[in-house]
Design a protein around this motif. Structure first.
Motif, PDB file in Angstrom:
ATOM      1  N   PHE A  14       0.842  -1.191   0.000  1.00  0.00           N
ATOM      2  CA  PHE A  14       0.000   0.000   0.000  1.00  0.00           C
ATOM      3  C   PHE A  14       0.879   1.244   0.000  1.00  0.00           C
ATOM      4  CE2 PHE A  14      -2.598  -3.316   1.727  1.00  0.00           C
ATOM      5  CZ  PHE A  14      -3.827  -3.105   1.123  1.00  0.00           C
ATOM      6  N   ILE A  15       0.433   2.268  -0.719  1.00  0.00           N
ATOM      7  CA  ILE A  15       1.170   3.530  -0.772  1.00  0.00           C
ATOM      8  C   ILE A  15       0.377   4.652  -0.110  1.00  0.00           C
ATOM      9  CG2 ILE A  15       2.537   2.919  -2.789  1.00  0.00           C
ATOM     10  CD1 ILE A  15       0.564   4.603  -4.469  1.00  0.00           C
ATOM     11  N   SER A  16      -0.753   4.310   0.508  1.00  0.00           N
ATOM     12  CA  SER A  16      -1.584   5.290   1.197  1.00  0.00           C
ATOM     13  C   SER A  16      -2.016   4.711   2.536  1.00  0.00           C
ATOM     14  CB  SER A  16      -2.817   5.618   0.346  1.00  0.00           C
ATOM     15  OG  SER A  16      -3.810   6.241   1.123  1.00  0.00           O
ATOM     16  N   LEU A  17      -1.843   5.480   3.590  1.00  0.00           N
ATOM     17  CA  LEU A  17      -2.277   5.042   4.912  1.00  0.00           C
ATOM     18  C   LEU A  17      -3.783   4.829   4.939  1.00  0.00           C
ATOM     19  CD1 LEU A  17      -1.736   4.428   7.883  1.00  0.00           C
ATOM     20  CD2 LEU A  17      -1.855   6.874   8.333  1.00  0.00           C
ATOM     21  N   GLU A  18      -4.513   5.692   4.261  1.00  0.00           N
ATOM     22  CA  GLU A  18      -5.965   5.577   4.231  1.00  0.00           C
ATOM     23  C   GLU A  18      -6.419   4.262   3.590  1.00  0.00           C
ATOM     24  OE1 GLU A  18      -9.854   7.995   2.549  1.00  0.00           O
ATOM     25  OE2 GLU A  18      -7.867   8.834   2.243  1.00  0.00           O
ATOM     26  N   THR A  19      -5.820   3.884   2.466  1.00  0.00           N
ATOM     27  CA  THR A  19      -6.211   2.631   1.822  1.00  0.00           C
ATOM     28  C   THR A  19      -5.747   1.423   2.623  1.00  0.00           C
ATOM     29  OG1 THR A  19      -4.279   2.689   0.373  1.00  0.00           O
ATOM     30  CG2 THR A  19      -6.341   3.570  -0.512  1.00  0.00           C
ATOM     31  N   TYR A  20      -4.599   1.535   3.288  1.00  0.00           N
ATOM     32  CA  TYR A  20      -4.123   0.439   4.139  1.00  0.00           C
ATOM     33  C   TYR A  20      -5.092   0.202   5.297  1.00  0.00           C
ATOM     34  CZ  TYR A  20      -1.292  -2.156   7.485  1.00  0.00           C
ATOM     35  OH  TYR A  20      -0.837  -3.090   8.381  1.00  0.00           O
ATOM     36  N   MET A  21      -5.476   1.272   5.980  1.00  0.00           N
ATOM     37  CA  MET A  21      -6.400   1.138   7.105  1.00  0.00           C
ATOM     38  C   MET A  21      -7.764   0.628   6.650  1.00  0.00           C
ATOM     39  SD  MET A  21      -4.503   1.750   9.606  1.00  0.00           S
ATOM     40  CE  MET A  21      -5.676   1.777  10.927  1.00  0.00           C
ATOM     41  N   SER A  22      -8.222   1.090   5.512  1.00  0.00           N
ATOM     42  CA  SER A  22      -9.491   0.616   4.961  1.00  0.00           C
ATOM     43  C   SER A  22      -9.409  -0.871   4.624  1.00  0.00           C
ATOM     44  CB  SER A  22      -9.835   1.430   3.718  1.00  0.00           C
ATOM     45  OG  SER A  22     -11.021   0.958   3.141  1.00  0.00           O
ATOM     46  N   HIS A  23      -8.292  -1.294   4.071  1.00  0.00           N
ATOM     47  CA  HIS A  23      -8.064  -2.701   3.740  1.00  0.00           C
ATOM     48  C   HIS A  23      -8.107  -3.569   5.000  1.00  0.00           C
ATOM     49  CE1 HIS A  23      -6.039  -6.309   2.267  1.00  0.00           C
ATOM     50  NE2 HIS A  23      -5.146  -6.156   3.239  1.00  0.00           N
ATOM     51  N   ILE A  24      -7.418  -3.145   6.041  1.00  0.00           N
ATOM     52  CA  ILE A  24      -7.405  -3.895   7.301  1.00  0.00           C
ATOM     53  C   ILE A  24      -8.811  -4.000   7.862  1.00  0.00           C
ATOM     54  CG2 ILE A  24      -6.579  -3.874   9.701  1.00  0.00           C
ATOM     55  CD1 ILE A  24      -4.446  -4.589   7.590  1.00  0.00           C
ATOM     56  N   LYS A  25      -9.525  -2.890   7.844  1.00  0.00           N
ATOM     57  CA  LYS A  25     -10.881  -2.851   8.406  1.00  0.00           C
ATOM     58  C   LYS A  25     -11.844  -3.737   7.629  1.00  0.00           C
ATOM     59  CE  LYS A  25     -14.434   0.449   9.721  1.00  0.00           C
ATOM     60  NZ  LYS A  25     -14.831   1.855   9.729  1.00  0.00           N
ATOM     61  N   SER A  26     -11.745  -3.757   6.316  1.00  0.00           N
ATOM     62  CA  SER A  26     -12.709  -4.521   5.512  1.00  0.00           C
ATOM     63  C   SER A  26     -12.297  -5.972   5.261  1.00  0.00           C
ATOM     64  CB  SER A  26     -12.959  -3.815   4.178  1.00  0.00           C
ATOM     65  OG  SER A  26     -11.785  -3.803   3.406  1.00  0.00           O
ATOM     66  N   HIS A  28      -9.615  -7.803   6.901  1.00  0.00           N
ATOM     67  CA  HIS A  28      -9.026  -8.563   8.003  1.00  0.00           C
ATOM     68  C   HIS A  28      -9.665  -8.218   9.350  1.00  0.00           C
ATOM     69  CE1 HIS A  28      -6.094  -9.818   5.103  1.00  0.00           C
ATOM     70  NE2 HIS A  28      -5.554  -8.613   4.997  1.00  0.00           N
ATOM     71  N   ASN A  29     -10.934  -7.823   9.336  1.00  0.00           N
ATOM     72  CA  ASN A  29     -11.579  -7.363  10.563  1.00  0.00           C
ATOM     73  C   ASN A  29     -11.825  -8.470  11.582  1.00  0.00           C
ATOM     74  OD1 ASN A  29     -13.573  -8.612   9.087  1.00  0.00           O
ATOM     75  ND2 ASN A  29     -15.121  -7.058   9.433  1.00  0.00           N
ATOM     76  N   LYS A  30     -11.730  -9.711  11.201  1.00  0.00           N
ATOM     77  CA  LYS A  30     -11.965 -10.822  12.127  1.00  0.00           C
ATOM     78  C   LYS A  30     -10.688 -11.268  12.850  1.00  0.00           C
ATOM     79  CE  LYS A  30     -16.276 -11.469  10.796  1.00  0.00           C
ATOM     80  NZ  LYS A  30     -17.255 -10.618  11.384  1.00  0.00           N
ATOM     81  N   LEU A  31      -9.549 -10.759  12.437  1.00  0.00           N
ATOM     82  CA  LEU A  31      -8.282 -11.165  13.034  1.00  0.00           C
ATOM     83  C   LEU A  31      -7.998 -10.410  14.325  1.00  0.00           C
ATOM     84  CD1 LEU A  31      -6.095 -11.355   9.819  1.00  0.00           C
ATOM     85  CD2 LEU A  31      -7.103 -13.231  11.083  1.00  0.00           C
ATOM     86  N   ARG A  32      -7.273 -11.045  15.207  1.00  0.00           N
ATOM     87  CA  ARG A  32      -6.854 -10.400  16.455  1.00  0.00           C
ATOM     88  C   ARG A  32      -5.705  -9.433  16.153  1.00  0.00           C
ATOM     89  NH1 ARG A  32      -5.477 -15.819  18.891  1.00  0.00           N
ATOM     90  NH2 ARG A  32      -3.520 -14.734  18.775  1.00  0.00           N
ATOM     91  N   PRO A  33      -5.589  -8.362  16.909  1.00  0.00           N
ATOM     92  CA  PRO A  33      -4.498  -7.391  16.690  1.00  0.00           C
ATOM     93  C   PRO A  33      -3.108  -8.032  16.758  1.00  0.00           C
ATOM     94  CG  PRO A  33      -6.125  -6.478  18.181  1.00  0.00           C
ATOM     95  CD  PRO A  33      -6.505  -7.917  17.952  1.00  0.00           C
ATOM     96  N   GLU A  34      -2.955  -9.081  17.554  1.00  0.00           N
ATOM     97  CA  GLU A  34      -1.651  -9.738  17.675  1.00  0.00           C
ATOM     98  C   GLU A  34      -1.170 -10.302  16.342  1.00  0.00           C
ATOM     99  OE1 GLU A  34      -4.292 -10.596  19.739  1.00  0.00           O
ATOM    100  OE2 GLU A  34      -3.625  -9.388  21.433  1.00  0.00           O
TER     101      GLU A  34
END
Length: 51
Positions: A14-26, A28-34
């Motif tokens: 990812f080259i954008s923090l916004e797209t990275y965070m959106s990707h994680i949220k949509s 990988h939302n079921k994964l634990r932070p660890e």
């Protein structure tokens, strides 16, 4: 200053923090932070300069 981050789960780059965070949220939302902070030798982020 540019942003660059590879998703530790799916290895997508990812080259954008916004797209990275959106990707994680949509996608990988079921994964634990660890799962995202495994000790894989990744450099720690810092805004401090050692100049």
């Amino acid at each position: 200053m540019t942003f660059s981050k590879i998703c530790p789960i799916c290895k997508q780059d990812f080259i954008s923090l916004e797209t990275y965070m959106s990707h994680i949220k949509s996608d990988h939302n079921k994964l634990r932070p660890e799962e995202f902070v495994k000790n894989s030798g990744e450099l720690k982020w810092s805004f401090r300069s050692d100049d």
